[in-house]
Write an enzyme that holds these catalytic residues in place. Structure first.
Site, PDB file in Angstrom:
ATOM      1  N   GLY A  62       0.822  -1.194   0.000  1.00 40.82           N
ATOM      2  CA  GLY A  62       0.000   0.000   0.000  1.00 40.82           C
ATOM      3  C   GLY A  62       0.860   1.248   0.000  1.00 40.82           C
ATOM      4  O   GLY A  62       2.062   1.202   0.298  1.00 40.82           O
ATOM      5  N   CYS A  63       0.238   2.372  -0.325  1.00 38.85           N
ATOM      6  CA  CYS A  63       1.009   3.615  -0.429  1.00 38.85           C
ATOM      7  C   CYS A  63       1.536   4.051   0.933  1.00 38.85           C
ATOM      8  O   CYS A  63       2.722   4.394   1.076  1.00 38.85           O
ATOM      9  CB  CYS A  63       0.162   4.706  -1.071  1.00 38.85           C
ATOM     10  SG  CYS A  63      -1.487   4.901  -0.373  1.00 38.85           S
ATOM     11  N   TYR A  64       0.673   4.065   1.955  1.00 38.98           N
ATOM     12  CA  TYR A  64       1.129   4.475   3.283  1.00 38.98           C
ATOM     13  C   TYR A  64       2.215   3.539   3.821  1.00 38.98           C
ATOM     14  O   TYR A  64       3.236   4.003   4.343  1.00 38.98           O
ATOM     15  CB  TYR A  64      -0.050   4.517   4.261  1.00 38.98           C
ATOM     16  CG  TYR A  64      -1.038   5.643   4.064  1.00 38.98           C
ATOM     17  CD1 TYR A  64      -0.647   6.976   4.169  1.00 38.98           C
ATOM     18  CD2 TYR A  64      -2.385   5.378   3.830  1.00 38.98           C
ATOM     19  CE1 TYR A  64      -1.578   8.009   4.026  1.00 38.98           C
ATOM     20  CE2 TYR A  64      -3.316   6.407   3.693  1.00 38.98           C
ATOM     21  CZ  TYR A  64      -2.909   7.720   3.790  1.00 38.98           C
ATOM     22  OH  TYR A  64      -3.830   8.733   3.661  1.00 38.98           O
ATOM     23  N   THR A 116       4.328   1.816   2.145  1.00 40.18           N
ATOM     24  CA  THR A 116       5.565   2.060   1.402  1.00 40.18           C
ATOM     25  C   THR A 116       6.289   3.274   1.958  1.00 40.18           C
ATOM     26  O   THR A 116       7.483   3.225   2.266  1.00 40.18           O
ATOM     27  CB  THR A 116       5.245   2.290  -0.090  1.00 40.18           C
ATOM     28  OG1 THR A 116       4.686   1.103  -0.631  1.00 40.18           O
ATOM     29  CG2 THR A 116       6.497   2.675  -0.871  1.00 40.18           C
ATOM     30  N   ALA A 117       5.564   4.395   2.066  1.00 43.07           N
ATOM     31  CA  ALA A 117       6.203   5.627   2.543  1.00 43.07           C
ATOM     32  C   ALA A 117       6.753   5.441   3.949  1.00 43.07           C
ATOM     33  O   ALA A 117       7.863   5.895   4.273  1.00 43.07           O
ATOM     34  CB  ALA A 117       5.202   6.783   2.505  1.00 43.07           C
TER      35      ALA A 117
END
Lengths: 338, 338, 338, 338
Positions: free
Chosen positions: B150-152, B154-155
């Protein structure tokens, strides 16, 4: 190896877009970079997003250096600067693609009137080729000095050319909406976030904008040009209105546009109104013509990216034509969405 | 020639970004497109900016069709849909890169708790490879089912992994700011223009967001995750704070990050705080660690494009690794600026 | 009739918001305006939206003029300027509401450390009253010099005060998101439209921001402060996280906040996460506390308008209290929507 | 005390702006609220920013309830709904200020053509008073049914009326830019954040927009109307172009506008192009006329807030006139800046 290319003015918005496009162009090697601000600094200081890229250092604008390392130089410089270096570059055998305004007008008096000072090298004005591929594709072949069109004239010309060429218009109303990146990277009240966000305005009305004579030169008819600033970074929309000199049906008009742009890969004739997002990051123009039968008016909307088809993208397009490369080599034609 | 690739879910934001990236990927041919909404419509109806592109028609999600035409299928589907087609695709010899959430958690119970229903094919959970190249580069080689992070997560992982691996953290605070495209293309109050412009808010606090267990699985320590929505389309910033378990100097921390990511082409360790604009349109993460000596806290900021490194870009990255292609083939690593 | 009020710094964003609020305040008459930039110009040159309003001309900052025409002066000036005029104003019998940072810190050494130079009139630091109504309502009565809190300290204090006062926190993590108007009206890369639109970043991390000591003074515990800039003009959100020193239920925490703010008209305790749009143009703070039982952490979100409760609105609030006016006289408490 | 006022449609954008204005109107008491969506919910569910305000509960649209509690009802309803309740309200002695489109056109056939269905109560069309104060101030006195102008017709009429009344125009080109709030609060692709941010487009061209006949009715000449959507929430700019029927100097034109609007408190004739930020949150229009001598064209720019002068603000203005209140009672005339 590839054509050795330099970019002058890489600290500006058109400059960094050129960098993005030429960096991935299959026929090109970037061999020199210069910037007014920021000369001697790393590219990553000017544009942190480019940290780590293998590119030449950023120097001052230096004709000798450019002549030694480049076959072609793209100039993305403030008004008045490129005319001071173009003669020497051409003489040293370097071709020039000028994104600035210095060589767009062919008439020295028109230039002086619009830019407030005489051109320092007026003979260049007749030598330059106006880099609108949809108007000048053939004459661009072999051109050594390309004068890339302004963003507003590009959007307006793509929308109005077929009408004008067909003799349907004797006066063109062009209302354009521009993203704020068109105002450049120098800070001022016109591009301060809290002054432009959540607000729109107009400026340069009633012939006061310098792009007006350029439009009239390209189209050959008077233009009532009304530019507007809207709160977005990139993108330009032109809504052109023309009182028709003779009745035309919507079908006829659509066919006229389809034929006119049939073999132009950077223009897409649409069946509905385009939005600037459709062309974000591209060198394309989307255009949609329609007729108001009752009021005998044609309205044509064109959408471009002011930094793409309106600047760097069209510059690469014209460069391809000037060099005899495939017309769309390295040309971005699909958008970044959303 | 080239690997035959299908995209399922091309009407969504991650789907159209996949289209942009795979369309220019040198080792790939796009051979199938599907969409839930919009099946049977032309691609240009879904995305007018793609008018004129030569691409397969948009059909419904159909395993037979995909199996016939594709070597690999990228799935950009709503939660719960991909688990219904993945088994058949794998069985038919088609590899899968799944951008959705269905195969990220390895524990079926954790899945059921987070997504409110048991997984319909729990054996896939142990078969899938978590597609974070900076954690799993080696095991991705040959992976037949890639579960893209997911994007969160990953960051957060890019920012926190070095700290956690070094044993410096026993609790991670991750405050993330996300562009609105993360909410998807289905209309609702959370993504209506006049509701989100000129406003910020938080949501899914105190462990309520489904990405929390994914982060904790990736990092192996508890995470206090606070996601925020900010008025921009693309981009994600994670600001990770950790109370240090032992004193570390700023220098040491910087070296730790430099070494950790030295051979990872999609991570740039910066000397100053990154902005999301630095990575717009790219598959890269920029990261900047620093230490507050007095308060014994490390703060690390990472910036990604939620649709790039946070979705489609990282999916292409993992695909390259799974296929043994050059790691950065077709991977966008320089941003669209401004 | 009414209290005669002057505004110094009307060319800035806090100044023009003061103008809007004081212009409609029922107990006030605006009798003097000054501006650094723009002195001697009409108010409508600085703010064309005020064309036609009947207001005093805009002059330079002139103590004699202010002393002659005003009972109270609101100062919205750059750091360091107000300390040069406050002593003379007080001596001449004029009360001062200072929106700047000069008199917020009570410790001269802390001031010098944060602002890089010693205070020129350190005795004022103990004389000033910190204008946070929710902390100092009673001592504000009769205050002759009010030091209005910074925007970040206001948002953080409203969120964290109940936790800290209850002894639940020994370290406060405060991640704040600010609209760009907080950076002021002076042009620079941090507030240029094309640099901040569609991007977020952080800055002043690890104790580097000058508001950190102010927060720690107000709360009495260390604060890990992470400010972020988001692309909007107005608004500020603080997300405060605290590792709880003893277990607390969500119910208990909510009750704690409800009681703490029961008689404070500018604070609304909400049942869900607030958004900054909920308080746009107001002097109110909305706050929402919740507990993550499993991770033993409390998360509290507060939303303010950085120019309202974070500047001009709170200044008017403190002014009302200092003058014994009804607490909410002229105070905007309902938002401009959407 | 005060006139008892109801608002129908408080869940929409015009409705909540009415709420803000009437809530602080000195001659008014809000005694009834209704909403289609959200009937039976607390106002704070519809608009969390209004949490804590002392207002009547939100009910369904109920003529009996309104007749019992209100002297006047403001209707901010979708097309076609107000005509179903207006007859009964008037009969019961309740005056109506209708912000919707149902009673703007005086010709039943024009109504049917524009709105796709016959009016259910055509006799109302001749009874209603068009609520443009700058055109109908005198006839508004005592009006029992006010039909508030649309936002585009308002902006266009303010810009074009003096030209048309002076016989200078036989065709009006009006290009308008509108904030997205004009599209209402119902979710759709036209108002989804990621679809409209960083993009502009046009729509309803060539006479297709329903506001065209309204403009032509107000002005008495044909109008070529080109509406555009720009990425902002509030605000509207009209750029009107007219080929002059006889030569006029810039001075003459400016004088014409100054005289025309001299005694109209909601119109400010400016010396430079206005921006929509100048009128944000107000009931004012700013207007700037200029002449292009060479091309014999007048260009006039007007700026309004589409929810202020374009909807709720003008409704309150017309209400004041209909009731014989001071013309500017409760009328917001200074903007929220920045």
């Amino acid at each position: 190896m590839g054509i050795r290319v330099g970019i002058a003015g890489v600290s500006g918005y058109a400059g960094v877009e050129l960098l993005r496009l030429l960096h991935r162009h299959p026929a090109v090697r970037i061999t020199a970079l210069s910037a007014g601000r920021g000369a001697g600094r790393a590219l990553s200081d000017l544009w942190p997003g480019w940290t780590g890229a293998a590119l030449p250092p950023v120097g001052r604008l230096d004709v000798d250096h450019l002549a030694e390392h480049c076959d072609v130089v793209f100039l993305a410089l403030p008004h008045g600067v490129s005319q001071t270096v173009v003669p020497a570059l051409l003489e040293r055998g370097v071709d020039v693609v000028d994104l600035g305004a210095d060589h767009r007008l062919t008439d020295p008096e028109a230039y002086a009137a619009a830019y407030g000072a005489p051109h320092t090298c007026p003979e260049l004005l007749s030598l330059a080729t106006y880099g609108l591929p949809e108007q000048n594709r053939d004459v661009l072949a072999g051109a050594r000095l390309v004068a890339c069109p302004g963003c507003y004239p590009t959007a307006t010309a793509i929308a109005a050319l077929p009408l004008v060429e067909e003799g349907l218009a004797d006066l063109v109303f062009s209302d354009c909406l521009s993203g704020i990146s068109g105002a450049g990277r120098k800070a001022g009240p016109r591009n301060l976030y809290a002054e432009v966000q959540e607000s729109v305005t107009a400026y340069g009305l009633a012939g006061a904008h310098r792009h007006t004579p350029e439009m009239e030169q390209a189209l050959g008819v008077p233009v009532v040009f009304s530019p507007h600033l809207v709160p977005m970074v990139r993108g330009m929309l032109a809504t052109v209105k023309v009182r028709l000199r003779r009745p035309v049906s919507g079908e006829e008009l659509r066919d006229l546009y389809r034929e006119r742009y049939a073999r132009h890969p950077a223009v897409v004739v649409r069946d509905e109104v385009p939005a600037t997002r459709d062309v974000r990051g591209t060198a394309a123009a989307h255009v949609f013509p329609l007729v108001d039968i009752r009021r005998e008016v044609a309205t044509v909307v064109s959408a471009i990216d002011n930094l793409g088809k309106g600047a760097a993208g069209q510059a690469v397009h014209a460069f391809n034509l000037s060099r005899g490369l495939p017309e769309t080599a390295g040309l971005p034609l699909v958008p970044l969405l959303p």
